[in-house]
Structure formats: structure tokens, C-alpha cells
Write a protein that holds these residues in place. Structure first.
Motif: not given
Length: 129
Positions: A1, A96, A98
Motif C-alpha cells: 500500500m 481496502d 482492492s
């Protein structure tokens, strides 16, 4: 990240009010009894439960009791116990980023539940200078 990617900045806690009351009663020149109660609000909004799994500070009601014994005029021993009643709160898992759901948005159909209670016993030896 990356630094611009999904990450948590703090736990998302909000300010709360707490109220406490306590009393002590001196039985004689050596023994003292103590009791107390504390109420605190919940600092964690339900949409932040996912980020607080490791620090679920959601308890509200605390009850304590203690006893003190003065061995001499300067030396004393205190024993205390407190119990924090079980509190529970749920919220959704958070994305998150994704997948198809944007970063830090609740994932539909998911749930995380935080539950916490506490018990503590302490003993203290004190010396008055």
C-alpha cells in the motif's frame, strides 16, 4: 500500500463524557472500605468497529471495591478489585479498495462484533514520607 492508498489514521474515536462516584468509610484507625462506580460513553461509532478489533474500548459500566489497612502511621496496604460489565457493538467490515467497493466503505452483508469485559485485582503497599 502506498502513502496515498488505504490506511487507517487512528481508531476513529470520538470524545465522550464520563461520570464517576466513589466513597470511602473509615472503620477504625487502621481499616478503610472503599467503593465506586464509573459510567463512560462509547467512543467508537459503529462504522469504526472494524478498525477497533484490537482496541475495543466500548465498555460503559465499571464497579469497584477496595479495602485498606494501615500497618503503622506511615505504612499501609490496599487491595482493590474492579469489574467492567460486558459491552458489545457491531459494524461492517470496511473495504481496502482492492475490489469494486471504494476504500473505507462498508462491505454489504459483512459484520464484525467487538465484545469486551474486564476484571482486575491490585495490591498496593504505600509509605507516607
Amino acid at each position: 500500500m502506498s502513502a496515498s492508498g488505504p490506511f487507517v489514521q487512528g481508531f476513529g474515536w470520538k470524545d465522550i463524557w464520563t461520570v464517576a462516584v466513589g466513597a470511602q468509610y473509615k472503620l477504625d484507625s487502621t481499616w478503610t472500605l472503599r467503593a465506586g462506580y464509573n459510567y463512560g460513553g462509547n467512543p467508537i461509532p459503529s462504522n469504526q468497529q472494524f478498525f477497533n478489533v484490537f482496541a475495543p474500548a466500548i465498555v460503559r459500566h465499571h464497579l469497584g471495591a477496595g479495602i485498606g489497612y494501615d500497618i503503622t502511621r506511615r505504612l499501609g496496604v490496599n487491595l482493590a478489585y474492579y469489574h467492567v460489565f460486558t459491552a458489545k457493538q457491531s459494524g461492517a467490515f470496511v473495504s481496502d479498495g482492492s475490489g469494486a467497493i471504494p476504500v473505507n466503505q462498508p462491505i454489504p452483508g459483512t459484520q464484525v462484533t467487538n465484545r469486551l469485559s474486564e476484571n482486575s485485582v491490585s495490591i498496593q503497599v504505600g509509605y507516607k514520607f
